[in-house]
Design a protein around this motif. Structure first.
Motif, mmCIF file in Angstrom:
data_model
loop_
_atom_site.group_PDB
_atom_site.id
_atom_site.type_symbol
_atom_site.label_atom_id
_atom_site.label_comp_id
_atom_site.label_asym_id
_atom_site.label_seq_id
_atom_site.Cartn_x
_atom_site.Cartn_y
_atom_site.Cartn_z
ATOM 1 N N THR A 1 37.733 31.667 24.709
ATOM 2 C CA THR A 1 38.266 32.607 24.780
ATOM 3 C C THR A 1 39.205 32.842 23.364
ATOM 4 O O THR A 1 39.531 31.846 22.944
ATOM 5 N N ALA A 2 39.439 34.086 22.838
ATOM 6 C CA ALA A 2 40.332 34.104 21.403
ATOM 7 C C ALA A 2 41.702 34.675 21.951
ATOM 8 O O ALA A 2 42.492 34.551 21.092
ATOM 9 N N ASN A 3 41.902 35.005 23.234
ATOM 10 C CA ASN A 3 43.192 35.606 23.647
ATOM 11 C C ASN A 3 43.570 35.265 25.059
ATOM 12 O O ASN A 3 42.938 35.395 25.807
ATOM 13 N N ALA A 4 44.549 34.045 25.138
ATOM 14 C CA ALA A 4 44.705 33.606 26.473
ATOM 15 C C ALA A 4 45.417 34.559 27.378
ATOM 16 O O ALA A 4 45.319 34.721 28.544
ATOM 17 N N LYS A 5 46.189 35.413 26.825
ATOM 18 C CA LYS A 5 46.949 36.406 27.668
ATOM 19 C C LYS A 5 46.027 37.619 28.144
ATOM 20 O O LYS A 5 46.138 37.823 29.350
ATOM 21 N N LYS A 6 44.983 38.143 27.525
ATOM 22 C CA LYS A 6 44.154 39.050 27.814
ATOM 23 C C LYS A 6 43.108 38.368 28.928
ATOM 24 O O LYS A 6 42.713 38.940 29.715
ATOM 25 N N ASN A 7 42.723 36.975 28.571
ATOM 26 C CA ASN A 7 41.916 36.155 29.513
ATOM 27 C C ASN A 7 42.440 35.891 30.779
ATOM 28 O O ASN A 7 41.934 36.366 31.840
ATOM 29 N N PHE A 8 43.777 35.694 30.962
ATOM 30 C CA PHE A 8 44.553 35.540 31.896
ATOM 31 C C PHE A 8 44.647 36.844 32.801
ATOM 32 O O PHE A 8 44.338 36.824 34.170
ATOM 33 N N HIS A 9 44.798 38.041 32.296
ATOM 34 C CA HIS A 9 44.791 39.293 33.172
ATOM 35 C C HIS A 9 43.416 39.342 33.770
ATOM 36 O O HIS A 9 43.386 39.851 34.862
ATOM 37 N N PHE A 10 42.410 39.381 32.652
ATOM 38 C CA PHE A 10 41.071 39.521 33.302
ATOM 39 C C PHE A 10 40.589 38.665 34.514
ATOM 40 O O PHE A 10 40.240 39.098 35.685
ATOM 41 N N TYR A 11 40.759 37.366 34.435
ATOM 42 C CA TYR A 11 40.399 36.422 35.432
ATOM 43 C C TYR A 11 41.209 36.401 36.798
ATOM 44 O O TYR A 11 40.724 36.191 37.806
ATOM 45 N N THR A 12 42.336 36.598 36.574
ATOM 46 C CA THR A 12 43.391 36.907 37.870
ATOM 47 C C THR A 12 43.715 38.264 38.333
ATOM 48 O O THR A 12 43.403 38.383 39.449
ATOM 49 N N LYS A 13 43.863 39.130 37.513
ATOM 50 C CA LYS A 13 43.980 40.830 38.107
ATOM 51 C C LYS A 13 42.726 41.270 38.163
ATOM 52 O O LYS A 13 42.763 42.176 38.893
ATOM 53 N N VAL A 14 41.704 41.074 37.517
ATOM 54 C CA VAL A 14 40.679 41.939 37.690
ATOM 55 C C VAL A 14 39.574 41.139 38.642
ATOM 56 O O VAL A 14 39.066 41.582 39.842
ATOM 57 N N LEU A 15 39.143 39.769 38.365
ATOM 58 C CA LEU A 15 38.496 39.077 39.104
ATOM 59 C C LEU A 15 39.061 38.178 40.371
ATOM 60 O O LEU A 15 38.335 37.990 41.386
ATOM 61 N N GLY A 16 40.428 38.289 40.372
ATOM 62 C CA GLY A 16 41.130 37.722 41.633
ATOM 63 C C GLY A 16 41.196 36.067 41.592
ATOM 64 O O GLY A 16 41.417 35.763 42.727
ATOM 65 N N LEU A 17 40.772 35.688 40.605
ATOM 66 C CA LEU A 17 40.726 34.169 40.614
ATOM 67 C C LEU A 17 42.153 33.696 40.768
ATOM 68 O O LEU A 17 43.109 34.310 40.167
ATOM 69 N N ARG A 18 42.415 32.521 40.918
ATOM 70 C CA ARG A 18 43.810 31.887 40.699
ATOM 71 C C ARG A 18 43.879 31.032 39.729
ATOM 72 O O ARG A 18 43.031 30.153 39.576
ATOM 73 N N LEU A 19 44.875 31.019 38.860
ATOM 74 C CA LEU A 19 45.134 30.120 37.588
ATOM 75 C C LEU A 19 45.739 29.025 38.440
ATOM 76 O O LEU A 19 46.863 28.974 38.736
ATOM 77 N N ILE A 20 44.837 27.928 38.416
ATOM 78 C CA ILE A 20 45.436 26.567 39.184
ATOM 79 C C ILE A 20 45.792 25.592 38.118
ATOM 80 O O ILE A 20 46.695 24.660 38.470
ATOM 81 N N LYS A 21 45.807 25.746 36.959
ATOM 82 C CA LYS A 21 46.305 24.792 35.867
ATOM 83 C C LYS A 21 46.431 25.668 34.450
ATOM 84 O O LYS A 21 45.473 25.977 33.873
ATOM 85 N N LYS A 22 47.589 25.604 33.853
ATOM 86 C CA LYS A 22 47.889 26.041 32.603
ATOM 87 C C LYS A 22 48.119 24.570 31.809
ATOM 88 O O LYS A 22 49.315 24.127 31.755
#
Length: 325
Positions: free
Chosen positions: A16-37
């Motif tokens: 990804t080129a943008n961690a913030k937008k990536n985090f939004h899509f995969y957690t808020k849209v796809l509903g995955l859990r960020l389990i490690k930053k």
């Protein structure tokens, strides 16, 4: 040598080129859990984000290296050309089609491929993704969606499904998969989008969590990776003892490899198959709760112990990323 079969897909790592937008899509849209930053252990100036089921069970991790200002991907052959995500049943796909329409996610129609219902879609950077129904699945079990996800648990992503490879010389990749890695071929299918034949290979218990799908394309040029491309696919091994056996196997077959690599959350081994695609073998453990408890996974910047002494310098180079919300 008493070598156990590979257990299936362990994780897929993309760019990804943008961690913030990536985090939004995969957690808020796809509903995955960020389990490690955490950070890319080969370049600690950039994030490495792990999205998964509720606790990052093996076979559920979709990870991203942030490479700021990464250029676009020029799609081509000799690439990991699509990543599948498993859902519980066919009804879930109808939920997702409605959700994609509502949230304006680029997607295709629900279709039947290889006897399973699927829906193809893309993230905002063009990452090629497929939701696949496990309704007819008999094989590796999926994980458990996080109960605090914005997506209802019954429709949530339960893990990684088949990984698709597009290659110019399929016999080379197939030889590595079958002769060295222990995969076997099962019934293939014709792809709806372009009528190309797809050959399906599986390992371990088989099923959606243990398949590689291969399509031949020798007309396109080699893929030029960028944002929205896949860096590598990893396969599951039981533990470090098994991983060391695989190092011996690769060396015996004169396949250049990384040797044993400590990743703290798992142990790894890297090598390229004959069309140049990067494969990893990774252990099921120890997992992601050694430095964060279950309730707070992914909320802080986690660093393996061998990087803790550099925390101040590492944090100073990273753009702040709020993952507590």
């Amino acid at each position: 040598m008493n070598l156990k079969p590979l257990k299936g897909i362990h994780h897929v790592s993309a760019i990804t080129a943008n961690a913030k937008k990536n985090f939004h899509f995969y957690t808020k849209v796809l509903g995955l859990r960020l389990i490690k930053k955490t950070v890319n252990q080969d370049d600690t100036s950039v994030y490495h984000l792990f999205y998964a089921d509720e606790r990052g069970n093996p076979g559920t991790d979709l990870t991203f290296f942030e490479i700021p200002y990464a250029g676009r991907t020029y799609q081509g052959t000799n690439s990991i050309s699509a990543t599948s995500l498993r859902v519980k049943d066919n009804q879930a796909l109808h939920y997702w089609k409605q959700r994609f329409e509502q949230l304006k996610v680029d997607h295709e129609a629900i279709t039947n491929e290889s006897g399973r219902m699927t829906i193809s879609f893309r993230d905002p950077e063009g990452q090629r993704l497929i939701l696949v129904s496990d309704e007819e699945n008999h094989g590796v079990s999926g994980g458990k969606p996080w109960e605090n996800s914005p997506v209802p648990q019954q429709h949530g992503v339960i893990g990684l499904g088949p990984v698709h490879l597009t290659v110019s010389r399929p016999e080379r990749t197939i030889k590595v998969l079958t002769d060295i890695m222990g995969f076997h071929e099962k019934a293939g299918y014709q792809r709806d989008i372009d009528q190309k034949q797809v050959r399906v290979f599986e390992t371990g218990e088989g099923g959606t969590g243990a398949e590689i799908h291969i399509v031949e394309d020798d007309q396109m040029s080699r893929e030029r990776p960028g944002r929205g491309s896949v860096h590598h696919v990893a396969f599951r091994v039981e533990d470090a003892d098994e991983l060391n056996k695989w190092i011996e196997i690769l060396n015996e077959n004169h396949l250049p490899n990384s040797g044993f690599v400590e990743r703290y959350y798992f142990k790894s081994l890297y090598f390229r198959e004959s069309n140049g695609i990067l494969f990893e073998l990774a252990t099921d453990g120890p997992g992601f709760e050694g430095d964060e408890d279950f309730e707070h996974l992914g909320q802080k910047l986690a660093l393996p112990p061998y990087f803790e002494g550099q925390r101040t310098e590492i944090e100073a180079r990273l753009e702040p990323l709020d993952t507590k919300g």
